[in-house]
Design an enzyme around this catalytic site. Structure first.
Site, PDB file in Angstrom:
ATOM      1  N   ARG A  18       0.899  -1.129  -0.076  1.00 35.44           N
ATOM      2  CA  ARG A  18      -0.059   0.160   0.055  1.00 35.44           C
ATOM      3  C   ARG A  18       0.726   1.414   0.073  1.00 35.44           C
ATOM      4  NH1 ARG A  18      -3.667  -2.347   4.931  1.00 35.44           N
ATOM      5  NH2 ARG A  18      -1.709  -3.619   4.984  1.00 35.44           N
ATOM      6  N   LYS A  25       8.733  -1.467   3.863  1.00 40.05           N
ATOM      7  CA  LYS A  25       8.030  -0.392   4.659  1.00 40.05           C
ATOM      8  C   LYS A  25       8.628  -0.358   5.948  1.00 40.05           C
ATOM      9  CE  LYS A  25       4.009  -2.186   6.390  1.00 40.05           C
ATOM     10  NZ  LYS A  25       2.396  -2.367   6.340  1.00 40.05           N
ATOM     11  N   GLY A 110       6.437  -4.702  13.102  1.00 39.24           N
ATOM     12  CA  GLY A 110       7.507  -3.798  12.431  1.00 39.24           C
ATOM     13  C   GLY A 110       7.007  -2.658  12.172  1.00 39.24           C
ATOM     14  N   LYS A 368      34.740  23.205   5.907  1.00 40.28           N
ATOM     15  CA  LYS A 368      34.881  21.658   5.708  1.00 40.28           C
ATOM     16  C   LYS A 368      36.031  21.392   6.270  1.00 40.28           C
ATOM     17  CE  LYS A 368      37.153  19.699   2.966  1.00 40.28           C
ATOM     18  NZ  LYS A 368      37.885  18.842   1.815  1.00 40.28           N
ATOM     19  N   SER A 422      41.457  40.794   3.616  1.00 40.98           N
ATOM     20  CA  SER A 422      40.412  40.604   2.810  1.00 40.98           C
ATOM     21  C   SER A 422      41.092  40.161   1.295  1.00 40.98           C
ATOM     22  CB  SER A 422      39.566  41.803   2.640  1.00 40.98           C
ATOM     23  OG  SER A 422      39.060  42.174   3.831  1.00 40.98           O
TER      24      SER A 422
HETATM   25  C1  UD1 Z   1      -2.655  -6.701  10.891  1.00 39.72           C
HETATM   26  C2  UD1 Z   1      -3.599  -7.646  11.539  1.00 39.72           C
HETATM   27  C3  UD1 Z   1      -4.963  -6.590  12.066  1.00 39.72           C
HETATM   28  C4  UD1 Z   1      -4.347  -5.514  12.637  1.00 39.72           C
HETATM   29  C5  UD1 Z   1      -3.444  -4.842  12.089  1.00 39.72           C
HETATM   30  C6  UD1 Z   1      -2.686  -3.481  13.097  1.00 39.72           C
HETATM   31  C7  UD1 Z   1      -3.414  -9.898  10.615  1.00 39.72           C
HETATM   32  C8  UD1 Z   1      -4.117 -10.889   9.771  1.00 39.72           C
HETATM   33  N1  UD1 Z   1      -4.146  -8.674  10.868  1.00 39.72           N
HETATM   34  O1  UD1 Z   1      -3.209  -6.073   9.675  1.00 39.72           O
HETATM   35  O2  UD1 Z   1      -5.849  -7.411  12.773  1.00 39.72           O
HETATM   36  O3  UD1 Z   1      -5.490  -4.662  12.979  1.00 39.72           O
HETATM   37  O4  UD1 Z   1      -2.352  -5.809  11.774  1.00 39.72           O
HETATM   38  O5  UD1 Z   1      -1.716  -2.973  12.319  1.00 39.72           O
HETATM   39  O6  UD1 Z   1      -2.497 -10.108  11.325  1.00 39.72           O
HETATM   40  N2  UD1 Z   1       4.147  -9.446   7.760  1.00 39.72           N
HETATM   41  C9  UD1 Z   1       5.211 -10.489   7.748  1.00 39.72           C
HETATM   42  N3  UD1 Z   1       4.924 -11.570   7.107  1.00 39.72           N
HETATM   43  C10 UD1 Z   1       3.930 -11.560   6.420  1.00 39.72           C
HETATM   44  C11 UD1 Z   1       2.790 -10.444   6.524  1.00 39.72           C
HETATM   45  C12 UD1 Z   1       2.960  -9.552   7.043  1.00 39.72           C
HETATM   46  O7  UD1 Z   1       6.135 -10.215   8.597  1.00 39.72           O
HETATM   47  O8  UD1 Z   1       3.729 -12.513   5.615  1.00 39.72           O
HETATM   48  C13 UD1 Z   1       4.337  -8.282   8.751  1.00 39.72           C
HETATM   49  C14 UD1 Z   1       4.465  -7.054   8.269  1.00 39.72           C
HETATM   50  O9  UD1 Z   1       5.767  -6.656   7.707  1.00 39.72           O
HETATM   51  C15 UD1 Z   1       3.848  -5.794   9.186  1.00 39.72           C
HETATM   52  C16 UD1 Z   1       2.815  -6.764  10.022  1.00 39.72           C
HETATM   53  O10 UD1 Z   1       3.749  -8.031   9.668  1.00 39.72           O
HETATM   54  O11 UD1 Z   1       4.970  -5.505  10.077  1.00 39.72           O
HETATM   55  C17 UD1 Z   1       1.605  -6.534   9.829  1.00 39.72           C
HETATM   56  O12 UD1 Z   1       1.272  -7.026   8.298  1.00 39.72           O
HETATM   57  P1  UD1 Z   1       0.181  -6.063   7.675  1.00 39.72           P
HETATM   58  O13 UD1 Z   1      -0.144  -6.688   6.250  1.00 39.72           O
HETATM   59  O14 UD1 Z   1       0.387  -4.644   7.745  1.00 39.72           O
HETATM   60  O15 UD1 Z   1      -0.994  -6.285   8.414  1.00 39.72           O
HETATM   61  P2  UD1 Z   1      -2.337  -5.646   8.490  1.00 39.72           P
HETATM   62  O16 UD1 Z   1      -3.210  -5.520   7.184  1.00 39.72           O
HETATM   63  O17 UD1 Z   1      -2.243  -4.270   9.070  1.00 39.72           O
HETATM   64 CA    CA Z   2      -0.052  -3.037   9.117  1.00 40.32          CA
END
Ligand code: UD1
Ligand code: CA
Length: 480
Positions: A18, A25, A110, A368, A422
């Site tokens: 996104r 990210k 993260g 510098k 100067s």
């Molecule tokens: C997730 C939660 C949602 C919550 C939100 C809060 C799930 C299914 N949903 O959604 O309920 O409200 O966080 O911010 O967990 N990541 C991985 N590996 C993956 C996918 C994601 O490490 O395969 C990490 C991403 O880098 C990120 C975190 O997990 O740091 C959350 O993933 P993201 O895709 O942002 O989840 P949300 O749609 O925000």
């Molecule tokens: Ca998220």
């Protein structure tokens, strides 16, 4: 409490589709620091670095390199198939290494970077006191759209308040029509009893809107087995806001910078119009220092007490002492400025500039790798590069060091109390002795001993009455 009972996993493998950005990210920055580094810093206050597992995947080499210095462990999630899949990778890593399982596992995201150490500790403590299998950190923001929702167990009978028990987490796209307004969001921050989580991971499926393994599905699975799943609300909503778009990241950036400005003001710093200033989270400023509007203080900058930074100055990774004046429009990068010095307006201090106590660096002066001794002055239009200048030296307007011969850089040394007239050019390598005088407009190519006067220009020739004679001669010529 035995801290070995706890480990922390940070999910950081996602691409951040996104964001529409090439940069992963978790390496986008708020307050001048990568999102992931903020989360790691908070995690390190709860468990030691070698108990922190960063799950990385998308551009894993880049992410690993950016945070390796923190000493955390890494687990690779080569394909990003959801937050549940990220935990499956962690489980596989433990099985492979044969490392003993921590009794409890805190899980952070993260991309939820404003989380405070106190809040992580509160999740841990509630998890223990509730004897829960899963504890979820939640919040009730003004607009819950986009987040997963936490559904609490509804007690029997009217007027009964919902307790801490949770029945399920439902992702935005799976919300039923009557659930769309459910106000309590899942922050993506949890504490699990490690074994309870790991035992359930293999039962996750991808029958959902995203075709991913959802970690959030674990909540209902544990409840179905009669295990206790509870929720705890964060004190502030801002702390658990996620960063999924650039606009959201900039919102968190503004929140973090305002918090930094408030922290500085609480310590006696005056910041006019803090909302116009860009102050990184690691900046330190002493009491009674004044920061005017539209100032940027970046990186690991420190400023002492009773100093003043006037508008439109940008100061990065620099150390300033007490009672320093930075006038308008100065740019400082990796510079050291001692007490009582005065800079600008419009001075440019490049890396390794060391400005001594009470020294002046005036308008349109560039430095510098330059040391300017105590009380020395370079007030107008100078270039001072690769130079060591003693104390009490006066550098006249427009004088410059010629440090570069097209191939190499050379050093200019100027002794205490010297006076450089100067518009002089000092062709390095060169040494100007203590107390020496350089006549204005000189090109100096040879060393000047202590106390000597050096002139490096041709003598002036003055021809009295020359203009009138010339005019008369040309009028005569026209007539003929
Ligand atoms: C997730 C939660 C949602 C919550 C939100 C809060 C799930 C299914 N949903 O959604 O309920 O409200 O966080 O911010 O967990 N990541 C991985 N590996 C993956 C996918 C994601 O490490 O395969 C990490 C991403 O880098 C990120 C975190 O997990 O740091 C959350 O993933 P993201 O895709 O942002 O989840 P949300 O749609 O925000
Ligand atoms: Ca998220």
């Amino acid at each position: 409490m035995d801290t070995n009972q706890f480990a922390i996993a940070i999910m950081a493998a996602g691409k951040g589709t996104r964001l529409k950005s090439k940069r992963p990210k978790v390496l986008h920055e708020i307050g001048g620091r990568a999102l992931l580094l903020h989360v790691i810093a908070a995690a390190k206050t709860v468990v030691p670095a070698d108990h922190i597992y960063c799950i990385i995947g998308h551009e894993s080499d880049r992410v690993r390199a950016a945070v390796a210095a923190t000493g955390v462990q890494f687990v690779l999630q080569p394909e990003q198939r959801g937050t549940g899949h990220a935990m499956q990778m962690l489980k596989a890593d433990f099985e492979l290494s044969g490392a003993s399982l921590p009794k409890h596992l805190l899980v952070l995201s993260g991309d939820v970077p404003l989380i405070r150490p106190e809040t992580i500790a509160a999740v841990r403590d509630v998890h223990l006191s509730e004897r829960a299998a899963m504890t979820i950190l939640t919040a009730v923001p003004a607009d819950p759209t986009g987040y997963g929702r936490v559904l609490r167990l509804k007690p029997e009978g009217p007027n009964q308040k919902a307790g801490p028990e949770v029945t399920a987490i439902v992702e935005q796209k799976s919300l039923g029509p009557d659930q769309l307004n459910a106000p309590e969001i899942n922050s993506g921050i949890y504490c699990f009893e490690t074994k309870a989580l790991f035992d359930k991971l293999d039962a996750l499926d991808t029958n959902n809107a995203h075709g991913e393994f959802y970690l959030t599905d674990i909540a209902a699975m544990l409840v179905a087995e009669g295990r206790r799943v509870v929720a705890i609300k964060a004190d502030s909503v801002d702390e658990v806001l996620g960063a999924n778009t650039i606009a959201e990241i900039m919102h968190l950036d503004a929140a973090m910078r305002l918090a930094t400005a408030k922290r500085l003001m609480a310590n006696g710093v005056t910041i006019f119009r803090p909302e116009t200033c860009v102050i990184d989270s690691e900046v330190a400023v002493g009491p009674d220092t004044v920061i005017e509007p539209y100032v940027q203080l970046l990186g690991k900058t420190t400023i002492g007490s009773e100093s003043r930074v006037r508008s439109y100055s940008v100061i990065q990774n620099s150390q300033l002492g007490d009672n320093v004046t930075v006038r308008n429009g100065c740019i400082l990068d990796t510079a050291e400025v001692a007490d009582n010095a005065i800079l600008g307006p419009y001075a440019h201090l490049r890396p390794e500039s060391r400005i001594g106590e009470g020294a002046h660096v005036g308008n349109f002066v560039e430095t510098k790798k330059a040391t300017l001794g105590k009380g020395s002055k370079a007030n107008h239009l100078n270039y001072l590069g690769d130079t060591v200048i003693g104390a009490g030296v006066n550098i006249g307007a427009g004088a410059i060091t010629c440090n570069y011969d097209g191939v190499h850089k050379h050093l200019t040394t100027i002794g205490d109390g010297a006076f450089v007239g100067s518009d002089s050019t000092l062709v390095a390598p060169i040494t100007i002795g203590a107390g020496a005088y350089i006549a204005a407009g000189s090109s100096i190519t040879e060393d000047v001993p202590d106390g000597a006067l050096a002139l490096g220009r041709s003598r002036q020739v003055t021809k009295p009455g020359w203009v009138a004679a010339k005019r008369a001669a040309s009028t005569e010529a026209k007539k003929n």
